[in-house]
Design a protein around this motif. Structure first.
Motif, PDB file in Angstrom:
ATOM      1  N   TYR A  88      38.439 -32.713   7.192  1.00 49.85           N
ATOM      2  CA  TYR A  88      38.385 -33.697   6.111  1.00 49.85           C
ATOM      3  C   TYR A  88      37.013 -33.660   5.471  1.00 49.85           C
ATOM      4  N   TYR A  89      36.985 -33.867   4.152  1.00 54.00           N
ATOM      5  CA  TYR A  89      35.707 -34.133   3.511  1.00 54.00           C
ATOM      6  C   TYR A  89      35.225 -35.496   3.982  1.00 54.00           C
ATOM      7  N   ALA A  90      33.911 -35.672   4.054  1.00 52.98           N
ATOM      8  CA  ALA A  90      33.349 -36.946   4.481  1.00 52.98           C
ATOM      9  C   ALA A  90      31.978 -37.139   3.841  1.00 52.98           C
ATOM     10  N   LYS A  91      31.563 -38.398   3.772  1.00 51.72           N
ATOM     11  CA  LYS A  91      30.220 -38.766   3.294  1.00 51.72           C
ATOM     12  C   LYS A  91      29.575 -39.627   4.366  1.00 51.72           C
ATOM     13  N   ILE A  92      28.265 -39.532   4.495  1.00 53.32           N
ATOM     14  CA  ILE A  92      27.545 -40.388   5.432  1.00 53.32           C
ATOM     15  C   ILE A  92      27.350 -41.755   4.782  1.00 53.32           C
ATOM     16  N   LEU A  93      27.753 -42.798   5.503  1.00 54.74           N
ATOM     17  CA  LEU A  93      27.568 -44.168   5.022  1.00 54.74           C
ATOM     18  C   LEU A  93      26.244 -44.737   5.506  1.00 54.74           C
ATOM     19  N   SER A  94      25.910 -44.487   6.783  1.00 53.74           N
ATOM     20  CA  SER A  94      24.657 -44.997   7.336  1.00 53.74           C
ATOM     21  C   SER A  94      24.259 -44.201   8.561  1.00 53.74           C
ATOM     22  N   GLY A  95      22.984 -44.295   8.896  1.00 48.78           N
ATOM     23  CA  GLY A  95      22.447 -43.594  10.053  1.00 48.78           C
ATOM     24  C   GLY A  95      21.801 -42.287   9.654  1.00 48.78           C
ATOM     25  N   LYS A  96      20.809 -41.888  10.422  1.00 52.98           N
ATOM     26  CA  LYS A  96      20.142 -40.599  10.221  1.00 52.98           C
ATOM     27  C   LYS A  96      20.712 -39.663  11.284  1.00 52.98           C
ATOM     28  N   ILE A  97      21.123 -38.480  10.881  1.00 54.31           N
ATOM     29  CA  ILE A  97      21.788 -37.557  11.798  1.00 54.31           C
ATOM     30  C   ILE A  97      20.860 -37.191  12.955  1.00 54.31           C
ATOM     31  N   LYS A  98      21.387 -37.362  14.175  1.00 50.87           N
ATOM     32  CA  LYS A  98      20.699 -36.924  15.394  1.00 50.87           C
ATOM     33  C   LYS A  98      21.581 -35.870  16.039  1.00 50.87           C
ATOM     34  N   LEU A  99      20.973 -34.784  16.500  1.00 50.75           N
ATOM     35  CA  LEU A  99      21.735 -33.717  17.148  1.00 50.75           C
ATOM     36  C   LEU A  99      21.842 -34.010  18.642  1.00 50.75           C
ATOM     37  N   LEU A 100      22.878 -34.747  19.028  1.00 51.58           N
ATOM     38  CA  LEU A 100      23.091 -35.088  20.434  1.00 51.58           C
ATOM     39  C   LEU A 100      23.982 -34.064  21.123  1.00 51.58           C
ATOM     40  N   GLU A 101      24.765 -33.333  20.350  1.00 50.12           N
ATOM     41  CA  GLU A 101      25.743 -32.394  20.887  1.00 50.12           C
ATOM     42  C   GLU A 101      25.468 -30.971  20.411  1.00 50.12           C
ATOM     43  N   HIS A 102      24.787 -30.819  19.302  1.00 50.48           N
ATOM     44  CA  HIS A 102      24.554 -29.508  18.691  1.00 50.48           C
ATOM     45  C   HIS A 102      23.086 -29.095  18.852  1.00 50.48           C
ATOM     46  N   VAL A 103      22.821 -27.788  18.732  1.00 55.60           N
ATOM     47  CA  VAL A 103      21.447 -27.294  18.882  1.00 55.60           C
ATOM     48  C   VAL A 103      20.740 -27.098  17.542  1.00 55.60           C
ATOM     49  N   ASP A 104      21.503 -27.046  16.456  1.00 57.17           N
ATOM     50  CA  ASP A 104      20.892 -26.864  15.143  1.00 57.17           C
ATOM     51  C   ASP A 104      21.867 -27.365  14.080  1.00 57.17           C
ATOM     52  N   MET A 105      21.344 -27.621  12.898  1.00 56.80           N
ATOM     53  CA  MET A 105      22.188 -27.974  11.758  1.00 56.80           C
ATOM     54  C   MET A 105      21.519 -27.473  10.494  1.00 56.80           C
ATOM     55  N   LYS A 106      22.320 -27.234   9.481  1.00 58.93           N
ATOM     56  CA  LYS A 106      21.815 -26.798   8.176  1.00 58.93           C
ATOM     57  C   LYS A 106      22.665 -27.446   7.099  1.00 58.93           C
ATOM     58  N   TRP A 107      22.010 -27.782   5.995  1.00 58.52           N
ATOM     59  CA  TRP A 107      22.735 -28.167   4.780  1.00 58.52           C
ATOM     60  C   TRP A 107      22.792 -26.914   3.922  1.00 58.52           C
ATOM     61  N   MET A 108      23.994 -26.475   3.579  1.00 59.48           N
ATOM     62  CA  MET A 108      24.136 -25.243   2.801  1.00 59.48           C
ATOM     63  C   MET A 108      25.070 -25.450   1.621  1.00 59.48           C
ATOM     64  N   SER A 109      24.816 -24.678   0.576  1.00 53.77           N
ATOM     65  CA  SER A 109      25.699 -24.731  -0.594  1.00 53.77           C
ATOM     66  C   SER A 109      27.057 -24.145  -0.222  1.00 53.77           C
ATOM     67  N   ARG A 110      28.081 -24.562  -0.957  1.00 49.81           N
ATOM     68  CA  ARG A 110      29.437 -24.048  -0.717  1.00 49.81           C
ATOM     69  C   ARG A 110      29.473 -22.525  -0.736  1.00 49.81           C
ATOM     70  N   GLU A 111      28.749 -21.945  -1.693  1.00 49.04           N
ATOM     71  CA  GLU A 111      28.791 -20.488  -1.865  1.00 49.04           C
ATOM     72  C   GLU A 111      28.238 -19.760  -0.652  1.00 49.04           C
ATOM     73  N   HIS A 112      27.299 -20.370   0.076  1.00 51.05           N
ATOM     74  CA  HIS A 112      26.592 -19.665   1.141  1.00 51.05           C
ATOM     75  C   HIS A 112      27.047 -20.008   2.558  1.00 51.05           C
ATOM     76  N   ILE A 113      27.942 -20.995   2.720  1.00 54.59           N
ATOM     77  CA  ILE A 113      28.308 -21.380   4.084  1.00 54.59           C
ATOM     78  C   ILE A 113      29.011 -20.254   4.850  1.00 54.59           C
ATOM     79  N   GLY A 114      29.682 -19.368   4.148  1.00 55.80           N
ATOM     80  CA  GLY A 114      30.384 -18.269   4.811  1.00 55.80           C
ATOM     81  C   GLY A 114      29.464 -17.266   5.480  1.00 55.80           C
ATOM     82  N   ALA A 115      28.163 -17.336   5.207  1.00 57.48           N
ATOM     83  CA  ALA A 115      27.211 -16.390   5.792  1.00 57.48           C
ATOM     84  C   ALA A 115      26.925 -16.670   7.268  1.00 57.48           C
ATOM     85  N   LEU A 116      27.248 -17.879   7.736  1.00 54.91           N
ATOM     86  CA  LEU A 116      26.996 -18.228   9.129  1.00 54.91           C
ATOM     87  C   LEU A 116      28.090 -17.657  10.044  1.00 54.91           C
TER      88      LEU A 116
END
Length: 137
Positions: A88-116
């Motif tokens: 599902y598409y989603a938007k953040i309503l509140s809170g600052k993202i904390k990586l409790l389960e993941h080791v890294d995160m990136k914000w990427m453009s739609r065009e470039h997400i397939g590179a991962l």
């Protein structure tokens, strides 16, 4: 005939104000170690898909989300089980993202997400996201 466990999961395709997508990297030592995925998790008994997604994002990243349009449901057979992933598409309503389960995160453009290096069940959703031209609601 397979005896593999069926695992129903949901994933949040979180979009920020710059139309970038949140990509999260799985930890070492777990299934699909270091693969990229959309954050989310298993649907518990008695939960709807959207309830599970809200709960999982609160548990994994300590943020509240608004669940928007459904993207797709894909089924992928891994060695550890058969995963049915609904994104599902989603938007953040509140809170600052904390990586409790993941080791890294990136914000990427739609065009470039397939590179991962994505978990295979996420790939059909990526193709739909990259080709989506409408407004997310």
């Amino acid at each position: 005939m397979t005896d593999k466990k069926n695992i129903r999961v949901v994933g949040a395709v979180i979009v920020n104000d710059d139309d970038e997508i949140l990509c999260a990297q799985r930890p070492e030592g777990k299934n699909l170690a270091l693969k990229w995925e959309f954050p989310g998790g298993k649907i518990e008994k008695g939960e709807t898909e959207t309830e599970a997604l809200v709960r999982e994002l609160d548990e994994e990243m300590e943020c509240r989300i608004d669940v928007l349009d459904k993207i797709t449901t894909t089924v992928y057979e891994y060695d550890f089980g058969i995963v049915e992933l609904t994104t599902y598409y989603a938007k953040i309503l509140s809170g600052k993202i904390k990586l409790l389960e993941h080791v890294d995160m990136k914000w990427m453009s739609r065009e470039h997400i397939g590179a991962l290096d994505w978990a295979p069940a996420d790939i059909p959703a990526i193709e739909l996201i990259q080709n989506y031209k409408g407004a997310i609601r």
